[in-house]
Enzyme design. Structure first.
Site: not given
Ligand code: GRF
Length: 213
Positions: A108, A110, A137, A146
């Protein structure tokens, strides 16, 4: 054979576009083989179409609960036989079962220097907190939102006159270099998740890789 990458989006898809552009370069180690959105009106779907990449929409509003949505989402994703699943502005919280299915092969992006500012409105919160540095990140996805092990980060300085939108724009520009770089590393076999740690070229990272250029 290039690795098979599936990208999940909910909106603009500028990070998706950065991946499509890199995947189109000669010798790229991966192909974006499918894009899945939870919104039929996600603008990013047009980027996929422009690159002749198959798209699917799984609208979360069509399902009774998160678990049922995640089952349908996983079916669509698995149709594309991915080596890597990339969440690029995908704005749904995923169930533990879904996350477990793609453990070690789902990342992911973020917009903060994790672990700072998990969740939403990261740019506003960074300014309000008086942060002098901010950024983005890329992390492996785990059940904690997250919260998975961070692979790499891009840092930007917060300027005294920054507002939420100027800071967001500066971070986003950096995301467009950060995310393709991490996908490139993963699909070339440099990266893996082991024992809840990120390993790069056979050694655990002691800190996230820096992508500051
Ligand atoms: C990016 O800031 C990303 O970090 C966050 O959502 C935004 C998506 O932007 N998760 P886009 O759809 O890739 O343009």
């Amino acid at each position: 054979m290039p690795s098979r990458v599936v990208v999940l989006i909910s909106g603009t898809g500028s990070n998706l576009l950065a991946l499509l552009e890199q995947a189109a370069l000669p010798g790229a180690p991966y192909a974006v083989v499918g894009v899945v959105s939870n919104r039929a009106d996600a603008a990013g779907l047009a980027h996929a179409a422009a690159y002749d990449v198959a798209t699917r929409v799984v609208d979360h509003r069509d399902f009774a609960d998160r678990a049922a949505f995640d089952v349908a989402l996983a079916e669509r994703i698995d149709d594309f036989r991915p080596d890597l699943v990339v969440l690029a502005g995908f704005m749904r919280v995923l169930t533990a079962g879904f996350v477990e299915r793609y453990a070690g092969r789902m990342i992911n992006i973020h917009p903060s220097l994790l672990p700072a500012f998990q969740g939403l409105h990261t740019h506003r919160r960074a300014i309000e907190a008086g942060a002098t540095e901010h950024g983005a990140s890329v992390h492996f996805v785990t059940a904690e939102l997250d919260g998975g092990p961070v692979i790499a980060q891009a840092r930007v300085a917060v300027a005294p006159n920054d507002d939420e939108s100027t800071l967001a724009a500066r971070v986003l520009e950096r995301e467009h270099r950060l995310l393709p770089r991490v996908v490139h590393w993963f699909t070339q076999g440099h990266l893996r998740l082991q024992d809840a740690q990120v390993w790069f070229d056979g050694a655990p990272l002691t800190e996230p890789l820096a992508c500051d250029d």
